[in-house]
Design a protein around this motif. Structure first.
Motif, PDB file in Angstrom:
ATOM      1  N   ARG B 222       0.839  -1.205   0.000  1.00 54.29           N
ATOM      2  CA  ARG B 222       0.000   0.000   0.000  1.00 54.29           C
ATOM      3  C   ARG B 222       0.878   1.261   0.000  1.00 54.29           C
ATOM      4  O   ARG B 222       0.641   2.202  -0.749  1.00 54.29           O
ATOM      5  N   MET B 227       3.010   5.957  -2.729  1.00 54.16           N
ATOM      6  CA  MET B 227       4.166   6.790  -3.091  1.00 54.16           C
ATOM      7  C   MET B 227       4.289   6.903  -4.599  1.00 54.16           C
ATOM      8  O   MET B 227       4.620   7.965  -5.137  1.00 54.16           O
ATOM      9  N   ARG B 251      13.751   5.528  -2.141  1.00 55.43           N
ATOM     10  CA  ARG B 251      12.507   5.149  -1.439  1.00 55.43           C
ATOM     11  C   ARG B 251      12.733   3.949  -0.523  1.00 55.43           C
ATOM     12  O   ARG B 251      12.130   3.837   0.526  1.00 55.43           O
ATOM     13  N   PHE B 254      14.022   5.229   2.567  1.00 54.58           N
ATOM     14  CA  PHE B 254      12.963   5.927   3.301  1.00 54.58           C
ATOM     15  C   PHE B 254      12.015   4.924   3.959  1.00 54.58           C
ATOM     16  O   PHE B 254      11.669   5.048   5.144  1.00 54.58           O
ATOM     17  N   LYS B 257      13.540   3.319   6.974  1.00 56.05           N
ATOM     18  CA  LYS B 257      13.505   4.214   8.143  1.00 56.05           C
ATOM     19  C   LYS B 257      12.089   4.251   8.731  1.00 56.05           C
ATOM     20  O   LYS B 257      11.886   4.142   9.942  1.00 56.05           O
ATOM     21  N   LYS B 258      11.113   4.364   7.823  1.00 52.24           N
ATOM     22  CA  LYS B 258       9.725   4.455   8.259  1.00 52.24           C
ATOM     23  C   LYS B 258       9.289   3.147   8.939  1.00 52.24           C
ATOM     24  O   LYS B 258       8.597   3.154   9.951  1.00 52.24           O
TER      25      LYS B 258
END
Lengths: 275, 308
Positions: B222, B227, B251, B254, B257-258
């Motif tokens: 998702r 994105m 990405r 990212f 990290k997320k």
């Protein structure tokens, strides 16, 4: 004012099974403030994504400035550029919208995609940062920003492309009151600057503040009514039917009472019973 | 605020027309990959829908179905003749029809994976370089045979009868195992499978991992899809493969990290709700007469396939 967006009999379903919107007909005029309101899952975000050409309707036709928008039409490089530089979309979740290493990169991404010169893109980015008061964040990565800052950067990243139409998906979601006020002022300023605003929300206070034209989506994913925000917000029965207001009980001093409630302005005490 | 609006935002587009004939946008390989990743959500949704249908096999207890899957995968691996594998394949197809699954989409998936992991992987073994035997399709004639360490390359290289038989066997085994697995997955909801595995004494740690992984796959798909849409909304031209690769690399960092932050939050939420290392299940009912009847039929079929 000229018609800028025109949806004719638009339907969309996810996974070919779950209906998101059904037979939607609406027209938005240039420079208008237009909101699409409805309960969660009524299809507001889907409509915005169709308007931005990110997904394409399963039935019906979508026209932008009289030109039909379809997957095939957006494969033409010239037309894609024409469309993207005119329609900007601010996503509900700023986290997914911000995909560049730093805030400055975010603001430069759109203009550079539109092949605007680097100098002009930089000028635009700094002017937008100044307007949104985020100059101090320019070198920060997006995951080190607060919710309000992320929203400002997300809006800024679209503004640097200078679109004619701005699509806002739940813009006031998860924002503190001060940032919400800032957002409303910004929307007014952009509208006065000639931008067409399309806002998908269930925040009735925002609609009241912005005084927009409203398309009300029902829980059956159809358009229930289109009209002036003042007329629609007055119609309690209609709002109750589409689940945008509800009845609840609470204490008022020593007594308990029940009334219709929207976290907006329906706070009319109709009956009271002792606890 | 009005005074703060930068002058460029007051500018109207230079023209309301566009230049045609600048070429077509081609969908890059990586973009297609992102679309396929997004299809995971659709697949999961369809799986959940079909598993929740009120058809015969969907109503059978998950414990019986999981045991059936394990037993038949073992039987498929034990059989050494094509006829038995073929008959098992027909038996599974009949079950798919009884369960009213979409036969076309079911076998499209099974045959595609069977082709890759069964046929293509075993295809080189059809040559006499790997499987000795009678050559029925010569491919290459060398001047002399070559020997190297324990390997020997004969002068005549070709496809052998024994090799083809081996490839056919392996392809059928893989296809049958896939059909059995997909059949159970499409007729059983994921929570029921986990519950059945718990009852069958699979370790709690393993169950926890597959449950969280299953959930994460959907969240991940998702996030990637959202994105991708966000990027698409600001794209006004063709993206080269190199640019797409750079974007994806960025990405991935990212999302990593997320994910790390999300994991910490989820773990705190789990602790807040009294998480312990034990998976607790509820609503485990007794087996119904139809469950026993089906298990007897499956056992008899299993014995029959072992015997033939």
């Amino acid at each position: 004012m000229e018609d800028i967006i025109c949806l004719e009999g638009i339907s969309y379903s996810y996974y070919d099974k779950v209906a998101a919107v059904r037979d939607v007909n609406l027209t938005i005029r240039e420079g208008e403030r237009f909101s699409i309101i409805g309960a969660n899952g009524s299809g507001k975000s889907t409509l915005l994504q169709i308007m931005n050409g990110l997904i394409h309707q399963t039935k019906g036709k979508y026209f932008f400035r009289g030109r039909e928008i379809s997957a095939q039409a957006l494969k033409d490089k010239g037309f894609l550029r024409f469309f993207r530089e005119r329609v900007g979309y601010v996503f509900q979740d700023s986290d997914v919208q911000l995909f560049c290493p730093t805030v400055l990169d975010e603001l430069l991404y759109g203009p550079l995609q539109l092949e605007i010169s680097e100098k002009e893109a930089q000028d635009r980015a700094f002017q937008v940062m100044q307007m949104l008061n985020i100059e101090n964040l320019k070198n920060r990565p997006s995951y080190m920003l607060s919710g309000g800052e992320k929203k400002k950067v997300a809006i800024g990243s679209v503004l640097t492309m200078n679109p004619e139409v701005l699509l806002f998906d739940e813009p006031s979601n998860c924002l503190d009151p001060r940032t919400q006020c800032f957002l409303i002022e910004l929307m007014f300023a952009l509208n006065e600057a000639g931008k067409t605003l399309v806002i998908a929300t269930h925040d009735l206070a925002l609609i009241d503040d912005l005084h927009t034209q409203v398309a009300l989506l029902s829980e059956e994913h159809t358009i229930e009514k289109i009209g002036d925000s003042e007329d629609i917000l007055k119609d309690e029965e209609l709002l109750l039917n589409v689940n945008l207001i509800h009845e609840h009980m609470h204490y008022n001093g020593p007594s308990i009472h029940k009334h219709r409630h929207s976290h907006y302005f329906f706070h009319k005490h109709q009956s009271s019973t002792s606890p | 605020m009005k005074n703060n609006v930068p002058p460029f935002l007051l500018a109207k587009p230079a023209s309301y027309d566009y230049r045609q004939g600048q070429g077509k946008i081609k969908t890059s390989f990586l973009e297609k990959g992102i679309h396929h990743l997004a299809d995971i959500i659709k697949t999961g949704y369809v799986q959940g829908e079909t598993a929740a249908l009120d058809n015969f096999f969907q109503k059978i207890d998950a414990r019986i179905k999981v045991l059936f899957l394990l037993a038949f995968v073992i039987i498929v691996s034990l059989k050494k003749d094509i006829l038995s594998e073929f008959l098992i394949g027909i038996f599974v197809a009949l079950l798919v029809i009884i369960s009213r699954l979409n036969l076309l989409s079911f076998y499209r998936r099974v045959l595609f994976l069977g082709f890759i992991f069964g046929f293509l992987i075993s295809l080189p073994s059809a040559c006499n370089v790997i499987t000795r035997g009678e050559i029925i399709l010569p491919i290459l004639q060398l001047s002399k045979p070559y020997s190297f360490w324990i390997y020997r390359i004969p002068a005549e290289i070709g496809i052998t009868r024994e090799g083809i038989y081996g490839v056919a066997m392996l392809t059928l085994r893989v296809t049958n195992s896939l059909a059995l697995s997909f059949f159970v997955l499409y007729t059983t909801t994921f929570p029921e499978i986990v519950k059945a595995l718990k009852i069958l004494r699979i370790a709690d740690g393993f169950l926890m991992i597959i449950t969280l992984s299953y959930k994460y796959i959907f969240i991940f798909a998702r996030t990637v899809e959202d994105m991708h849409l966000a990027k698409k909304s600001r794209l006004a031209g063709q993206v080269s493969n190199a640019e797409a690769r750079r974007w994806i690399a960025g990405r991935i960092a990212f999302i990593f990290k997320k994910t790390q932050l999300r994991c910490e939050e989820i773990f705190k939420a789990m602790l807040g709700r009294g998480f312990s290392e034990h998976v607790r299940i509820y609503g485990v009912g007794k087996l119904q007469p139809r469950d026993w009847a089906v298990s007897v039929v499956f056992s008899l079929m299993g014995i029959l396939f072992l015997w033939i």
